[in-house]
Design a protein around this motif. Structure first.
Motif, mmCIF file in Angstrom:
data_model
loop_
_atom_site.group_PDB
_atom_site.id
_atom_site.type_symbol
_atom_site.label_atom_id
_atom_site.label_comp_id
_atom_site.label_asym_id
_atom_site.label_seq_id
_atom_site.Cartn_x
_atom_site.Cartn_y
_atom_site.Cartn_z
ATOM 1 N N PHE A 446 0.836 -1.199 0.000
ATOM 2 C CA PHE A 446 0.000 0.000 0.000
ATOM 3 C C PHE A 446 0.869 1.246 0.000
ATOM 4 N N SER A 447 0.386 2.260 -0.729
ATOM 5 C CA SER A 447 1.134 3.507 -0.821
ATOM 6 C C SER A 447 0.951 4.337 0.440
ATOM 7 N N ASP A 448 1.785 5.373 0.574
ATOM 8 C CA ASP A 448 1.648 6.281 1.710
ATOM 9 C C ASP A 448 0.264 6.919 1.721
ATOM 10 N N THR A 449 -0.231 7.299 0.545
ATOM 11 C CA THR A 449 -1.539 7.945 0.458
ATOM 12 C C THR A 449 -2.652 7.003 0.903
ATOM 13 N N GLU A 450 -2.577 5.744 0.488
ATOM 14 C CA GLU A 450 -3.606 4.779 0.864
ATOM 15 C C GLU A 450 -3.606 4.515 2.362
ATOM 16 N N LEU A 451 -2.428 4.372 2.960
ATOM 17 C CA LEU A 451 -2.363 4.149 4.397
ATOM 18 C C LEU A 451 -2.862 5.365 5.171
#
Length: 734
Positions: A446-451
């Motif tokens: 998962f990307s930083d944005t998704e987390l």
């Protein structure tokens, strides 16, 4: 205001009725004079049913879209009409009311109710068509046998009666049979009127207006006549009464207003019935001047006569469509012209009447006009525009995308689509981050944005895991060989970036993918593996970059386990210093000393490093080329460091041999640390030592630092003699 919104639906049913009549007429006329006509007609019922079913199916699709559009338009018309009437409000108040989003749930409810009411007749349309067809075939068969006419004449007579009656597919609770077109027009016109009125009243109520006035409509019917020009309350107590209300522009001034009842009460008495021409508008106390209602019974009768002429015109147009013979067509066309002439005469006699040609058209010259089918984008846009939140949630992603591509939506409708898309994206993300309600073991995909987006929807324990993952990523960006701009990408984005990338970028992406694989395998759930025995040395060393303090201890313990050697037994020669040096040499030998400096110095390309290695090797070699004994090269600094170890070993041995009795009573009371007795001046040590410790020193000895350095290095120390004298003096005092 919204009367014409029902016209399109009425035209749809008129076109469908004309098509069905034409299908029956053509089916009956085919082979009318040939033998075996009855058998062929009865065998063709299934063909008739299929053709009729196609018409009904297309009718259902078109009606649903038309009704939703009509009801939504009517609701907005009522809303805008109410805003236009609020002239007495301030600009800010009018702007606030105008910005209120129309009640989408109410619109959807009214539209769906109307669709259900209208399309409920569709189930009986096919039955009516087939039953009428069978009845006509039976009647035509019997007529020639009775000698009352030919088969062609009988067929024409039956179709004429069928065209006059129309397709009556609905029976109300009073037992009246409604013609298909009339019932659909009545239902939709009533629905759009309800939508406009409900939006109108809701908007006025939101603005604080609770009184309305009924308009003075021309050619009013007897049911509505008593309410013309009267003031009504939107809600409240029923019955006629006088109320005190504040003047609209004169603050504090109360004026009496005669209220005829509530709006619901008037509706129950007949006001705003289907096809009613009366409207209600906001009543502003002190400003609105009620009109003097004028009764026009003659105008009402003239209007009703015009409606009757319109029905006759439609009747003969249907007869013309259902004609089987040329003679019947000419007769129907002649009667049609006669009634059209009657309409012109009626309009000339009553100039206040208007000719509504669309009310005379059951179809376009009895041939239904070509209708442009609604595109999927238009259908889905109508659902978004007129539906409530639940309607949008029931739409698929493809349907929402189709609606988004339509030019029919305004900014508010597009915002609803975006909000629903965001909600679905969040649900999908949470489903991947928390499969089955439990946070995923591996967070690296998962990307930083998704987390960050999912963080607010996690409990405290899961949030801590996400924070640990983000800290691990921050650490990774500072490590050598890691590309910072790739660390925060999701696996999907990383794969997308790999497509079409140059070789250098591909190498960086491959390295990042390998780093994530190692993290997922060695740190499942964000924690170091419980069993490190199968992890290679290189991977174990790599883990140290991401390990916590506790995990570093575990890694160190695992490395110690792998590098463990059999340590020699402690020396026991009876001399503490000799034993210490012997243990030191044995430990160095057991730990596999480094190879010759000349050997490992040659492995480097650094000339200065090699030179230093050679110099160090020379320092350990005498003139004859023999290596020095490491014990004889101990410096005073090294000896002082060894002294600390000597003192500690002496302290541990004494404590064990004396069973912990190292201090005398006075020193123990003063809180003296017994370890301090084994170094420093002898007079102080003996003044604090217990008798047991003094006996132990007499047997094992006690060396000061100067004595120890002298003994280890072999070089005399000036303080050593004084220390030995003090030790002897203290022993002598015993």
């Amino acid at each position: 205001m919204v009367e014409d919104l029902a016209d399109r639906t009425r035209d749809l049913y008129a076109e469908a009725e004309a098509r069905l009549l034409g299908i029956i007429a053509r089916q009956l006329a085919a082979g009318l004079d040939a033998p075996g006509w009855v058998e062929r007609k009865l065998a063709a019922i299934q063909q008739l049913r299929r053709a009729s079913q196609a018409v009904v199916d297309e009718l259902g699709k078109a009606v649903e879209l038309e009704v939703f559009d009509a009801v939504a338009s009517a609701y907005n018309e009522g809303h805008r009409a109410a805003v236009a009437e609020l002239g007495a409000l301030s600009d800010d108040a009018r702007r606030l009311v105008d910005d209120v989003t129309p009640n989408a749930a109410a619109v959807d409810r009214l539209a769906q109710e109307t669709v259900d009411v209208v399309t409920s007749t569709h189930r009986s349309i096919l039955r009516a068509v087939v039953d009428r067809f069978r009845a006509i075939v039976a009647e035509v068969t019997a007529t020639p046998l009775l000698g009352t006419g030919t088969r062609r004449q009988a067929t024409q007579d039956a179709m004429r009666r069928f065209a006059d009656e129309g397709i009556r597919a609905f029976v109300d609770r009073a037992g009246r049979r409604w013609q298909l077109t009339s019932y659909a027009e009545m239902a939709v016109r009533t629905s759009v009127a309800r939508a406009a009125t409900e939006a109108h009243m809701r908007t006025l109520s939101d603005a604080g207006i609770d009184l309305v006035i009924v308009s003075d409509a021309p050619r009013e019917c007897p049911l509505c006549r008593p309410w013309e020009g009267r003031v009504l309350a939107i809600d409240g107590l029923t019955g006629e009464r006088t109320v005190e209300v504040e003047h609209a522009i004169d603050d504090g001034r109360m004026i009496p207003v005669r209220v005829a009842g509530t709006l619901d009460e008037a509706r129950l008495a007949g006001l705003q019935h289907p096809n009613c021409r009366h409207a209600v508008s906001a009543y502003t106390p002190g400003l609105t001047v009620p009109e003097q209602a004028t009764s026009d019974p003659a105008g009402y009768e003239a209007g009703q006569r015009q409606r009757a002429i319109e029905r006759h015109i439609r009747k003969y147009k249907r007869r013309e469509a259902a004609a089987v013979t040329p003679e019947a067509q000419r007769a129907a066309r002649l009667k049609l012209r006669q009634w059209q002439g009657a309409m012109r005469e009626r309009l000339a006699a009553h100039p206040d009447l208007r000719r509504l040609r669309h009310r005379e058209q059951p179809g376009a010259s009895n041939l239904p006009e070509q209708r442009t089918e609604a595109t999927p984008e238009q259908v889905e846009a109508a659902r978004v525009w007129s539906g409530d939140e639940q309607s949008i949630r029931e739409m698929s992603d493809d349907e929402l995308a189709a609606a988004e591509g339509s030019r029919l939506l305004d900014d508010r409708a597009r915002a609803r689509i975006e909000a629903e898309a965001d909600r679905r994206d969040l649900d999908d993300l949470l489903g991947r981050v928390r499969p089955g309600g439990t946070l995923a073991e591996d967070l690296t995909p998962f990307s930083d944005t998704e987390l960050a987006r999912a963080f607010g929807h996690l409990d405290d324990g899961d949030a801590l895991r996400v924070m640990a993952e983000m800290d691990r990523r921050d650490l990774a960006t500072r490590l050598p060989g890691v590309s910072p701009d790739l660390v925060g990408l999701s696996d999907h984005d990383l794969a997308a970036r790999a497509r079409g990338a140059d070789p250098d970028t591909l190498a960086l992406i491959a390295a990042e993918a390998g780093r994530r694989d190692l993290l997922a395998r060695l740190f499942p759930g964000g924690q170091l593996l419980g069993d490190l025995s199968d992890v290679g040395d290189d991977e174990l060393a790599w883990c140290m970059q991401y390990a916590t303090s506790e995990e570093l201890f575990r890694i160190a313990a695992e490395m110690d386990r792998r590098d463990a050697v059999d340590l020699p037994q402690p020396a026991d020669a009876g001399d503490a210093v000799e034993d210490l040096l012997a243990d030191r040499d044995a430990l160095a030998e057991a730990m596999a000393p480094a190879p010759d400096p000349e050997d490992w110095g040659r492995l480097t390309d650094d000339e200065s490093f090699a030179a230093e290695a050679a110099a160090l090797a020379a320092a350990h070699t005498d003139e004859d080329g023999d290596e020095h004994d490491e014990r004889h090269t101990i410096t005073r600094r090294e000896a002082r460091a060894l002294y600390d170890e000597y003192v500690y070993r002496q302290y541990l041995q004494a404590e064990d041999d004396c069973n912990g009795y190292l201090l005398n009573k006075k020193a123990k009371t003063a809180g003296i640390n017994p370890a301090t007795l084994f170094s420093g001046p002898a007079r102080i040590a003996y003044a604090r030592a217990s008798d047991e410790l003094k006996e132990w020193w007499a047997e094992h000895g006690r060396l000061t630092q100067a004595e120890f350095v002298e003994q280890v290095t072999g070089k005399s120390q000036r303080w050593a003699d004084g220390a030995r004298k003090n030790e002897s003096d203290q022993q002598g005092k015993r």
